[in-house]
Scaffold this active site. Sequence first.
Site, mmCIF file in Angstrom:
data_model
loop_
_atom_site.group_PDB
_atom_site.id
_atom_site.type_symbol
_atom_site.label_atom_id
_atom_site.label_comp_id
_atom_site.label_asym_id
_atom_site.label_seq_id
_atom_site.Cartn_x
_atom_site.Cartn_y
_atom_site.Cartn_z
ATOM 1 N N ASP A 40 -20.478 -29.288 32.725
ATOM 2 C CA ASP A 40 -19.313 -28.526 33.160
ATOM 3 C C ASP A 40 -18.256 -29.473 33.768
ATOM 4 O O ASP A 40 -17.079 -29.426 33.398
ATOM 5 C CB ASP A 40 -19.766 -27.469 34.184
ATOM 6 C CG ASP A 40 -18.620 -26.638 34.730
ATOM 7 O OD1 ASP A 40 -18.144 -25.742 34.012
ATOM 8 O OD2 ASP A 40 -18.205 -26.894 35.877
ATOM 9 N N LYS A 91 -14.373 -30.593 32.495
ATOM 10 C CA LYS A 91 -13.219 -30.474 33.393
ATOM 11 C C LYS A 91 -12.476 -31.808 33.537
ATOM 12 O O LYS A 91 -11.246 -31.838 33.527
ATOM 13 C CB LYS A 91 -13.675 -29.950 34.757
ATOM 14 C CG LYS A 91 -14.106 -28.475 34.698
ATOM 15 C CD LYS A 91 -14.797 -28.049 35.975
ATOM 16 C CE LYS A 91 -15.132 -26.565 35.988
ATOM 17 N NZ LYS A 91 -16.040 -26.189 37.077
ATOM 18 N N GLY A 96 -16.442 -19.040 41.701
ATOM 19 C CA GLY A 96 -16.599 -17.695 42.264
ATOM 20 C C GLY A 96 -15.562 -16.756 41.700
ATOM 21 O O GLY A 96 -14.504 -17.160 41.216
#
Length: 402
Positions: free
Chosen positions: A196, A200, A297
């Site tokens: 991940d 990025k 989140g």
Amino acid sequence: MVNIAVLGYGTVGSGVVEVINTNHESINKRAGDEIRIKYVLDLREFPGDPVQEILVHDFDVILNDPEVDIVVEVMGGVEPAHTFAKKALEAGKSVCTSNKAMVAECGSELMQIAREKDINFLFEASCGGGIPIIRALNASLTADEIDEITGILNGTTNYMLYKMAREGSDFADVLKEAQAMGYAEADPTADIEGYDACRKIAILSSLAYGKLLNYRDIYTEGITKITPQDMAYAGKLGMTIKLLATSKKVDGCFYAMVAPFLLGQDSPLYSVNDVFNGIFVHGNMLGDAMFYGSGAGKLPTASAVVADVVDEAKHLHRNIMTNWSSHPLNLKPMDEVEGRFFVRVRRESAQKALEILGASRLLTLEELPDEAAFITSVMTQGEYAKRAAACEGILSMIRVKD
Ligand code: HSE
């Protein structure tokens, strides 16, 4: 009225609906028009949830509705997200997404279609959760040649390492906590193995350097081998361990990697704890800048997605994403990248290994009587590998962030 369709009603999708419903007045004011969620696409049913009234199961309903101006892709994964995004753009609908896997894999293609159609493909939420880093690189830091980006770009692993360092928590337990809080990917391997963060840093670097950094070219190591003993050594050194994603220009050539690093208290990333992300950027005019905020989140990520919706609503027929090229960024071989290395070694082999690896002082922990550790002098990774092969009893190695 600007009509949008949200693809996926999971953690981020439901967050997008919540953000738009909660802040609709100020959002509409900033967009200069009313943003209306016309459809939510999901295969599941949500009985009792008002979303049920606008829920559809067939993407073609959205694609064939000329009233839909913006498609919000928050399903995750490369397919079918990529197919849906591509079809939407080809139909003249702007797309925004939080999907770093899709942006890293297909960003060039999707941005090209958006440019040709004079619409937008935006992806603020793909990096750094709620931190406005994409917009900063694309629209604010335009006077600089950026030569370094180093970030804590994965909230899940940062949360886990923080809990392990602070509370001595068990790896599996903290991973479960991060999953329960909606931080982790559907398959958390992407978090803990560094994939991940790799995607990025590929996205941020491609934007900052104006050349395409292929995520497959980035050396990537996750946190699965980090132990409470490593944390204890780090603590004794007055340091901590973080998963860093970095790309940097050295002698005219870039290198990039994702790996756990020991870092000291003088680093601006040292105090980036819990689920927070921190992104350090160095520009040749700007000097140092730090971006900090909630890295994962539901609501922080949704906040960044909705910011893209507002931008797209303001620029319905004007392309605003500029600095992304499909020309490849060639990287320096990892063997030539310099650094220092924290090495744990069996006690009986420690003195010899210390001499071979050019370290100055042995470090021991009372609770680990059978081993010792040290930090090497600066050398290339190739040199480290060669010297380490000549040592006996090496247990593990973690890079040190200078
Ligand atoms: N799993 C990701 C993280 C979500 O933990 O950072 C945000 O991209």
